[in-house]
Design an enzyme around this catalytic site. Sequence first.
Site, short mmCIF file in Angstrom:
data_model
loop_
_atom_site.label_atom_id
_atom_site.label_comp_id
_atom_site.label_asym_id
_atom_site.label_seq_id
_atom_site.Cartn_x
_atom_site.Cartn_y
_atom_site.Cartn_z
N LYS A 106 3.50 2.82 11.61
CA LYS A 106 3.53 4.13 10.95
C LYS A 106 3.18 5.25 11.91
O LYS A 106 3.78 6.33 11.87
CB LYS A 106 2.54 4.14 9.78
CG LYS A 106 2.91 3.21 8.64
CD LYS A 106 1.93 3.35 7.49
CE LYS A 106 2.19 2.26 6.46
NZ LYS A 106 1.09 1.32 6.35
N GLU A 123 0.87 -1.18 0.00
CA GLU A 123 0.00 0.00 0.00
C GLU A 123 0.91 1.24 0.00
O GLU A 123 1.78 1.35 0.86
CB GLU A 123 -0.89 0.01 1.24
CG GLU A 123 -1.85 -1.15 1.34
CD GLU A 123 -2.63 -1.11 2.64
OE1 GLU A 123 -3.35 -0.12 2.86
OE2 GLU A 123 -2.49 -2.05 3.43
N ARG A 128 5.86 -13.41 9.30
CA ARG A 128 6.41 -12.07 9.06
C ARG A 128 7.66 -11.85 9.90
O ARG A 128 7.92 -12.56 10.87
CB ARG A 128 5.35 -11.00 9.36
CG ARG A 128 5.00 -10.85 10.82
CD ARG A 128 3.80 -9.94 11.03
NE ARG A 128 4.03 -8.64 10.45
CZ ARG A 128 3.10 -7.68 10.37
NH1 ARG A 128 1.87 -7.92 10.79
NH2 ARG A 128 3.39 -6.52 9.86
#
Length: 642
Positions: A344, A108, A334
Amino acid sequence: MADSVTEAAAKLQIGDAPKLQLDEETGEMVSKGELKKRLAKRAKKVMKDKKPTEAQNAQAGAGAAPKKPKEKTEDTPMDPEAMFKQGFLNDVYNERPVKDVVTRFPPEPNGFLHIGHAKAIAVNFGFARYHGGNCYLRFDDTNPEAEEEIYFTAIEEMVRWLGFTPYKITYTSDNFGKLYEQAEKLIGLDKAYVCHCGDEDIKLQRGGEKGSSSRFRCKHAEQSPEENLQKFRDMRDGKYKPREAFLRMKQDITDGNPQMWDLAAYRVLDKPHHRTGSDWCIYPSYDFAHCLCDSFENISHSLCTTEFVLSRVSYEWLNHELGVYEPMQREYGRLSMTGTVLSKRKLKELVDRKFVRGWDDPRLYTLIAVRRRGVPPGAILEFVNELGVTTTNSLIQIARFEQTIRRYLERTVPRLMLVLDPVPVVIEDADEFDGTDITVPFSPKNAAMGDHKIKFTKTVYIDRSDFREVDSKDYFRLAPSKTVGLLQSPFPIKATSFTKDETTGKVTEIRAIFDRETKKPKTFIQWVGGEGSGSKKCEVRLYNPLFLSENPASAEGGYLNDLNPESEVVYPDAMIESGIDEVRSRAPWPEAAGEDKLGKGGPESVRFQAMRVAYFALDSDSTDDHLVLNRIVSLKEDKEKN
């Protein structure tokens, strides 16, 4: 006298230079014999401290087998394709062993990639490359409220920096028309409906707080396909405001998997799109667009992290209901790091409140920050390969990452001499060597790196930490009347006197003479030539962890209370030898991954080992007149951090 000068001049050539090794405990460069003696002495002390008592010996018994000494192994890198040849990724390929492998990396474009994304890039691009296939870079640009051009650019740069070339760069927005057609088709199949429920209603439909009540389907699902189609077109035509209506997939509300509870397919957003402008006021959700774009691009293996395990059911459901080509989704663990933050929101707060220099601050673990710090792309790929790929999430200490970087740099970058806090040493009897060229290898282990010349001068600069005003038996560097070797110099030197600044108490100059009698000093230190040697003043930034603990998020008072006040230590007046000019002209060091050709790479590709100090790279703040160096990693691991 003449004979000693001739002999000393001969020592300035590479082949006759003493072969020195780093004493990791003291940070000193010593001869192989001296290091052997020191290690034996320390081992003897350890054995003495651990010597068992007679009672302990009796308890151990006479039949215990002696422990085998650890075998010394060569530090050779793993097969760079190991993670594709075995384990999870090999099994994934064998599930669908197609000739034309096609994968995608679908970020994204709403933020900068971090170290965890490096694994996703390596997995998706690497899997396709290993099997002779192609990998798309597809921007999942379905949320115009969060997307900016800077993120598109930065993401592509990071993919290429890591050494991968996208087969094609595509955008979910390329398919807005096709996705809309598929949504109308789904409505016509009575598998989607327009809903007007609010958040609380939807929460109740899905079982309420913690599943305390039965799940039930929204009453809007009873609308006819014709009514739903009209409402959906009204959404498209701007007749509904955001949150007044959205398209839901009619899945299976009774299924135990939340990803089948009538997920959103389209929503209204009153925001122009980065690429399509105001053409659309409705945008597809990730759950609707992702699997269909995979289908449109003929993705053979859709590889994503385990957070999407439950989504596999809805992924397969939608492609099957619409009767389109069905890619195979599989999920791997992950990669995350302890001792830092990757969200973020938290990164943005650090940047906005000026706790760091920006999103590329070398103390952060965004990929642009890791690159600026000087970490080579090849070291990151080696790290991912060493960890391997499984279905288990990896939570890795920063020290483990730095260990891989350190090993990678050890075999791939040249060595130079740097002093952080210089103090001048005037060698009073060095007139005959003033201005003499000394030939120095860039690496004692890799002759292919070549060599360079530096000038020896009567005045040299050593690091302030390498001089003591008062000597002691356990100190082996420079002190009054004490001898120390200067790396590659004609003779060792002996300090004779020093002067101090009365105000600060700091030593301002040391006087010394050559010790022509001592053949093998116990320790060697680095130095930088004085005026006329071509050495340069530079600013050195030593980076330490940004946070004090392994889990900043759990710190009392929040992660900002865990900030390390010593995370950046600056030496504004450091000095580096003239060899830095050749190292800059021959960058990148090494030529690998996305920095695979001469001149390909930014200032951070100018990497070297500063002997006895650390590994460094040139920072982007550097100018022709002002060099700025970032510490990439220390020369050895700080065991206290583990």
